[in-house]
Structures are given as C-alpha cells and as structure tokens.
Design a protein around this motif. Structure first.
Motif, PDB file in Angstrom:
ATOM      1  N   GLN A 122       0.894  -1.126  -0.199  1.00  0.00           N
ATOM      2  CA  GLN A 122       0.099   0.006   0.048  1.00  0.00           C
ATOM      3  C   GLN A 122       0.988   1.153   0.142  1.00  0.00           C
ATOM      4  OE1 GLN A 122      -2.254   1.229   3.697  1.00  0.00           O
ATOM      5  NE2 GLN A 122      -4.045   1.199   2.366  1.00  0.00           N
ATOM      6  N   GLU A 123       2.024   1.334   0.609  1.00  0.00           N
ATOM      7  CA  GLU A 123       2.746   2.398   0.907  1.00  0.00           C
ATOM      8  C   GLU A 123       3.578   2.547  -0.301  1.00  0.00           C
ATOM      9  OE1 GLU A 123       4.743   5.658   2.054  1.00  0.00           O
ATOM     10  OE2 GLU A 123       3.022   4.849   3.119  1.00  0.00           O
ATOM     11  N   PHE A 124       4.006   1.336  -0.936  1.00  0.00           N
ATOM     12  CA  PHE A 124       4.892   1.558  -2.330  1.00  0.00           C
ATOM     13  C   PHE A 124       4.049   2.229  -3.333  1.00  0.00           C
ATOM     14  CE2 PHE A 124       7.570  -2.172  -1.245  1.00  0.00           C
ATOM     15  CZ  PHE A 124       8.587  -1.605  -0.401  1.00  0.00           C
ATOM     16  N   ARG A 125       2.746   1.846  -3.201  1.00  0.00           N
ATOM     17  CA  ARG A 125       1.748   2.081  -4.479  1.00  0.00           C
ATOM     18  C   ARG A 125       0.936   3.693  -3.956  1.00  0.00           C
ATOM     19  NH1 ARG A 125      -0.519  -2.305  -7.635  1.00  0.00           N
ATOM     20  NH2 ARG A 125      -2.608  -1.102  -7.430  1.00  0.00           N
ATOM     21  N   ASN A 165      -7.440   5.758  -8.581  1.00  0.00           N
ATOM     22  CA  ASN A 165      -8.589   4.834  -8.080  1.00  0.00           C
ATOM     23  C   ASN A 165      -8.099   3.370  -7.584  1.00  0.00           C
ATOM     24  OD1 ASN A 165     -10.582   6.881  -8.504  1.00  0.00           O
ATOM     25  ND2 ASN A 165     -10.552   6.231 -10.864  1.00  0.00           N
ATOM     26  N   ASP A 166      -6.761   3.427  -6.932  1.00  0.00           N
ATOM     27  CA  ASP A 166      -6.090   2.215  -6.518  1.00  0.00           C
ATOM     28  C   ASP A 166      -6.767   1.603  -5.395  1.00  0.00           C
ATOM     29  OD1 ASP A 166      -4.638   0.164  -5.791  1.00  0.00           O
ATOM     30  OD2 ASP A 166      -2.883   1.421  -5.109  1.00  0.00           O
ATOM     31  N   PRO A 167      -7.745   0.577  -5.477  1.00  0.00           N
ATOM     32  CA  PRO A 167      -8.393  -0.170  -4.283  1.00  0.00           C
ATOM     33  C   PRO A 167      -7.486  -0.564  -3.225  1.00  0.00           C
ATOM     34  CG  PRO A 167      -8.250  -1.622  -6.103  1.00  0.00           C
ATOM     35  CD  PRO A 167      -7.726  -0.418  -6.576  1.00  0.00           C
ATOM     36  N   LEU A 168      -6.155  -0.665  -3.247  1.00  0.00           N
ATOM     37  CA  LEU A 168      -5.295  -0.885  -2.240  1.00  0.00           C
ATOM     38  C   LEU A 168      -5.180   0.309  -1.157  1.00  0.00           C
ATOM     39  CD1 LEU A 168      -3.884  -3.490  -1.205  1.00  0.00           C
ATOM     40  CD2 LEU A 168      -1.758  -2.674  -2.508  1.00  0.00           C
ATOM     41  N   GLN A 169      -5.398   1.389  -1.735  1.00  0.00           N
ATOM     42  CA  GLN A 169      -5.219   2.879  -0.971  1.00  0.00           C
ATOM     43  C   GLN A 169      -6.363   3.007   0.087  1.00  0.00           C
ATOM     44  OE1 GLN A 169      -2.499   4.178  -0.849  1.00  0.00           O
ATOM     45  NE2 GLN A 169      -1.743   2.591  -2.369  1.00  0.00           N
ATOM     46  N   HIS A 229     -11.085  -0.780   3.122  1.00  0.00           N
ATOM     47  CA  HIS A 229     -11.745  -1.893   2.622  1.00  0.00           C
ATOM     48  C   HIS A 229     -10.884  -2.769   1.730  1.00  0.00           C
ATOM     49  CE1 HIS A 229     -13.599   1.033   0.268  1.00  0.00           C
ATOM     50  NE2 HIS A 229     -13.480   0.197  -0.926  1.00  0.00           N
ATOM     51  N   GLY A 230     -10.427  -1.953   0.886  1.00  0.00           N
ATOM     52  CA  GLY A 230      -9.728  -2.634  -0.312  1.00  0.00           C
ATOM     53  C   GLY A 230      -8.359  -3.472   0.350  1.00  0.00           C
ATOM     54  N   LEU A 231      -7.487  -2.855   1.330  1.00  0.00           N
ATOM     55  CA  LEU A 231      -6.576  -3.532   1.985  1.00  0.00           C
ATOM     56  C   LEU A 231      -6.980  -4.631   2.708  1.00  0.00           C
ATOM     57  CD1 LEU A 231      -3.584  -3.482   2.721  1.00  0.00           C
ATOM     58  CD2 LEU A 231      -4.287  -1.975   4.597  1.00  0.00           C
ATOM     59  N   GLN A 232      -8.189  -4.525   3.487  1.00  0.00           N
ATOM     60  CA  GLN A 232      -8.700  -5.307   4.067  1.00  0.00           C
ATOM     61  C   GLN A 232      -9.174  -6.603   3.227  1.00  0.00           C
ATOM     62  OE1 GLN A 232     -12.301  -4.558   6.054  1.00  0.00           O
ATOM     63  NE2 GLN A 232     -12.577  -6.700   7.077  1.00  0.00           N
ATOM     64  N   PHE A 233      -9.708  -6.480   2.033  1.00  0.00           N
ATOM     65  CA  PHE A 233     -10.174  -7.644   1.170  1.00  0.00           C
ATOM     66  C   PHE A 233      -9.064  -8.363   0.576  1.00  0.00           C
ATOM     67  CE2 PHE A 233     -10.753  -8.434  -3.538  1.00  0.00           C
ATOM     68  CZ  PHE A 233     -11.741  -9.271  -3.486  1.00  0.00           C
ATOM     69  N   TYR A 234      -7.944  -7.511  -0.036  1.00  0.00           N
ATOM     70  CA  TYR A 234      -7.009  -8.162  -0.622  1.00  0.00           C
ATOM     71  C   TYR A 234      -6.093  -9.091   0.386  1.00  0.00           C
ATOM     72  CZ  TYR A 234      -7.539  -6.040  -5.123  1.00  0.00           C
ATOM     73  OH  TYR A 234      -7.871  -5.525  -6.596  1.00  0.00           O
ATOM     74  N   THR A 235      -6.166  -8.428   1.797  1.00  0.00           N
ATOM     75  CA  THR A 235      -5.292  -9.371   2.809  1.00  0.00           C
ATOM     76  C   THR A 235      -5.981 -10.544   2.970  1.00  0.00           C
ATOM     77  OG1 THR A 235      -4.229  -7.213   3.656  1.00  0.00           O
ATOM     78  CG2 THR A 235      -4.309  -9.289   4.937  1.00  0.00           C
ATOM     79  N   GLU A 236      -7.319 -10.403   3.155  1.00  0.00           N
ATOM     80  CA  GLU A 236      -7.950 -11.607   3.610  1.00  0.00           C
ATOM     81  C   GLU A 236      -7.840 -12.679   2.388  1.00  0.00           C
ATOM     82  OE1 GLU A 236     -12.340 -13.175   4.537  1.00  0.00           O
ATOM     83  OE2 GLU A 236     -11.944 -11.202   5.518  1.00  0.00           O
ATOM     84  N   VAL A 237      -8.236 -12.233   1.084  1.00  0.00           N
ATOM     85  CA  VAL A 237      -8.139 -13.109  -0.199  1.00  0.00           C
ATOM     86  C   VAL A 237      -6.766 -13.796   0.089  1.00  0.00           C
ATOM     87  CG1 VAL A 237      -8.163 -13.405  -2.711  1.00  0.00           C
ATOM     88  CG2 VAL A 237      -9.780 -11.903  -1.375  1.00  0.00           C
ATOM     89  N   ALA A 238      -5.599 -13.055   0.049  1.00  0.00           N
ATOM     90  CA  ALA A 238      -4.289 -13.602   0.101  1.00  0.00           C
ATOM     91  C   ALA A 238      -3.792 -14.464   1.246  1.00  0.00           C
ATOM     92  CB  ALA A 238      -3.522 -12.449   0.085  1.00  0.00           C
TER      93      ALA A 238
END
Length: 317
Positions: free
Chosen positions: A196-199, A205-209, A212-221
C-alpha cells in the motif's frame, strides 16, 4: 427445469457451491475465498446490495447455477467493483440447455431492470449470450497473457526476449544477491501494508489505498494461501523488500493482480520486471504453463510479448 431465485446471502463456502464450481467453466475470481470477502467487505463499502441469482433443479433441488451480481441503484451488475477481472457464470454445462425461454426467465428473476455484465473474456461469451439472449459489445481494453515453459536444455529461460533477459541479468548483478520468497501466514498482512505504501500516489482509483480494499486483498491472500487459491511473492535484497507480487492460481494459470515496488530505492533496476522474471520462473517450476497479466493495455505487456484476448460487455435494458 431450473427454478431461479435472487438472494442477498449465499454460503460460497458450502460443499454444494464448491462442487458446482468444480464442474463449471468459471475462474479463480469465482472461488469461495474471493466471493465471500467480496460480498462481506467490498459490497457494503461501495453501498451496493448482493443480488445473487441461484438456480436449482426443480425436481432434486440440486444447485445448477450461481450468478454473482450486485444491485447498484436501479441496475444489476456483475460483482466487479473494480477488482474482478473476469465475469463469468458458475453453471453446470448441461444446465445451459434449459429451453428457449431461459433468458426471459432469468431477466424476470432479476426484476426486469437494466443488467450489465462485464468484463467478459472471449471464452465466456457464449454462456452469457445463452443466459441473457443478447449479443456483447467489445470493450476498449484487452486481457494479456503469455505461455511459459521449462528452460531449454542449456538452462536458458523461455520467457522474455534474449535482449530483455540480458538487461535484467545485468541489473540484477549490479544489485547483488536477490531472493524470491513465497509469503505465508501473518507476514501476508505486513507485505500488503508495505505494498500500500509503495503504491501510494502511483495509480488512480487504486483499491489498495482504501481501508476496505486493503482488508479485502489481505483476506483473499491469507485464506488463498491456505486453500491454494493465491500466492503472494516477495523479492528481497539484503533483507529489504524490492517488490511484491500477488495473484490467483487457476489450475495451470497464474493470474497476476497486484504489483508493488520500492521505486524510491530501486527505480534504476526495473524492480517490476525483476520480480516478474522470477515469478514466471517460479510458476514454471511449480508446473504452471500460462502467466496471465489479466486486463489492461499497459505498454509493458506487449513489450514482453504477451498475447491479447478481447474483452466484452453485455448490456440488457
């Protein structure tokens, strides 16, 4: 005969759904570890309601079809929300032959409002055409992938051009020892925070920022690491993260989704290409044969020799 209903909640982790998914032509984007957090985390954050079409055999009650949709305003859309690269139905092949009124019954079950299905890969067009009774329109972007293979007898890689490989080898030698590792467990959350910091500030419109986007991708991963759905890779130099890469495993295909690089320290060394090079080699060693760069027409994809696949959208008023 298939009975159709629309529900707001569905157990994507159930045995019946997993069996349906196994028999369908769906992708990793329809896996339980993707759809469950999608509806639980992303849908409410975007202010849309789940609109899941469930098709069951009238006689046996057996699950025949799931269409992962959302209700946004007055329209019904595929469960996309900027993260699902491939929209396809989860349906048994034999259930596609449900009679000439299939599309009318389906649209009626979806309450007759406007329906938009996108983005659709070429190989899923026929299924949606049968279900919706409509023809697609091409989208302005494509998906891109490359076949990969084991090294030749001389140990030379079979992905990227010889010129590209030589350039990457030169940059890697200037850096010194680089290591690629698969990230597991609690370290996955840490690497996504770092990503998230790197990007930050690099993509519109980066969802990782978003939280909820960070939470989603972290859970999927994290869940995907346990189930085999996903893989999170980290390239390091002297213990520091040079780049990370995250993607979904779809049989013999690796579907890349997120790349994040420490350009502040390593911009002169093409960190994105360095991790792609090693990630592709890692995937080949794991038995994979396709590295899918998914949707988007970024120039580097054609420069790397990827093959493009047309993408489509269905719109029914």
């Amino acid at each position: 005969m298939i009975d159709l209903t629309v529900v707001r909640r569905f157990d994507f982790r159930s045995a019946e759904y997993r069996e349906l998914l196994r028999t369908s032509n769906a992708t990793a984007f329809q896996h339980p570890d993707w759809l469950d957090p999608f509806y639980r985390i992303l849908a409410p954050a975007h202010g849309v309601e789940p609109h899941i079409v469930v098709g069951r055999d009238r006689a046996s009650g057996g699950l025949q079809m799931i269409l992962p949709l959302v209700h946004a305003g007055t329209s019904v859309e595929y469960a996309f929300l900027g993260v699902t690269d491939y929209a396809c139905p989860v349906i048994r092949p034999e259930a596609l032959a449900t009679g000439g009124d299939a599309s009318a019954r389906l649209l009626a079950a979806m309450n007759g409002g406007p329906v938009t299905i996108a983005p659709v890969r070429q190989e899923h067009v026929a299924e949606w055409r049968l279900l919706l009774g409509a023809d697609p329109k091409p989208l302005a972007f494509s998906a891109h992938s490359m076949p990969v293979a084991m090294p030749d007898p001389n140990g030379r890689a079979r992905h990227f051009s010889a010129r590209r490989r030589k350039d990457l080898a030169r940059k890697a030698s200037r850096l010194g020892r680089l290591e690629l590792e698969v990230v597991h467990g609690g370290a996955i959350g840490d690497i996504f925070v770092q990503a998230q910091e790197f990007r930050r500030g690099r993509f519109e419109n980066d969802p990782l920022q978003l939280d909820h986007g960070l939470q989603f991708y972290t859970e999927v991963a994290t869940r995907g690491d346990l189930s085999g759905l996903s893989r999170t890779l980290r390239l390091t130099h002297d213990g520091r993260t040079v780049a990370m890469l995250f993607g979904l495993i779809d049989s013999s295909r690796f579907r890349y989704i997120i790349l994040a690089c420490d350009y502040a320290r390593y911009s002169d060394f093409s960190p994105g290409l360095l991790i792609f090079d090693r990630a592709i080699a890692h995937w080949v060693q794991a038995g994979g044969d396709v590295f899918d760069f998914t949707i988007g027409d970024e120039p580097y994809k054609s420069e790397l020799g990827c093959t493009s696949t047309s993408m489509f959208a269905f719109a029914v008023d």
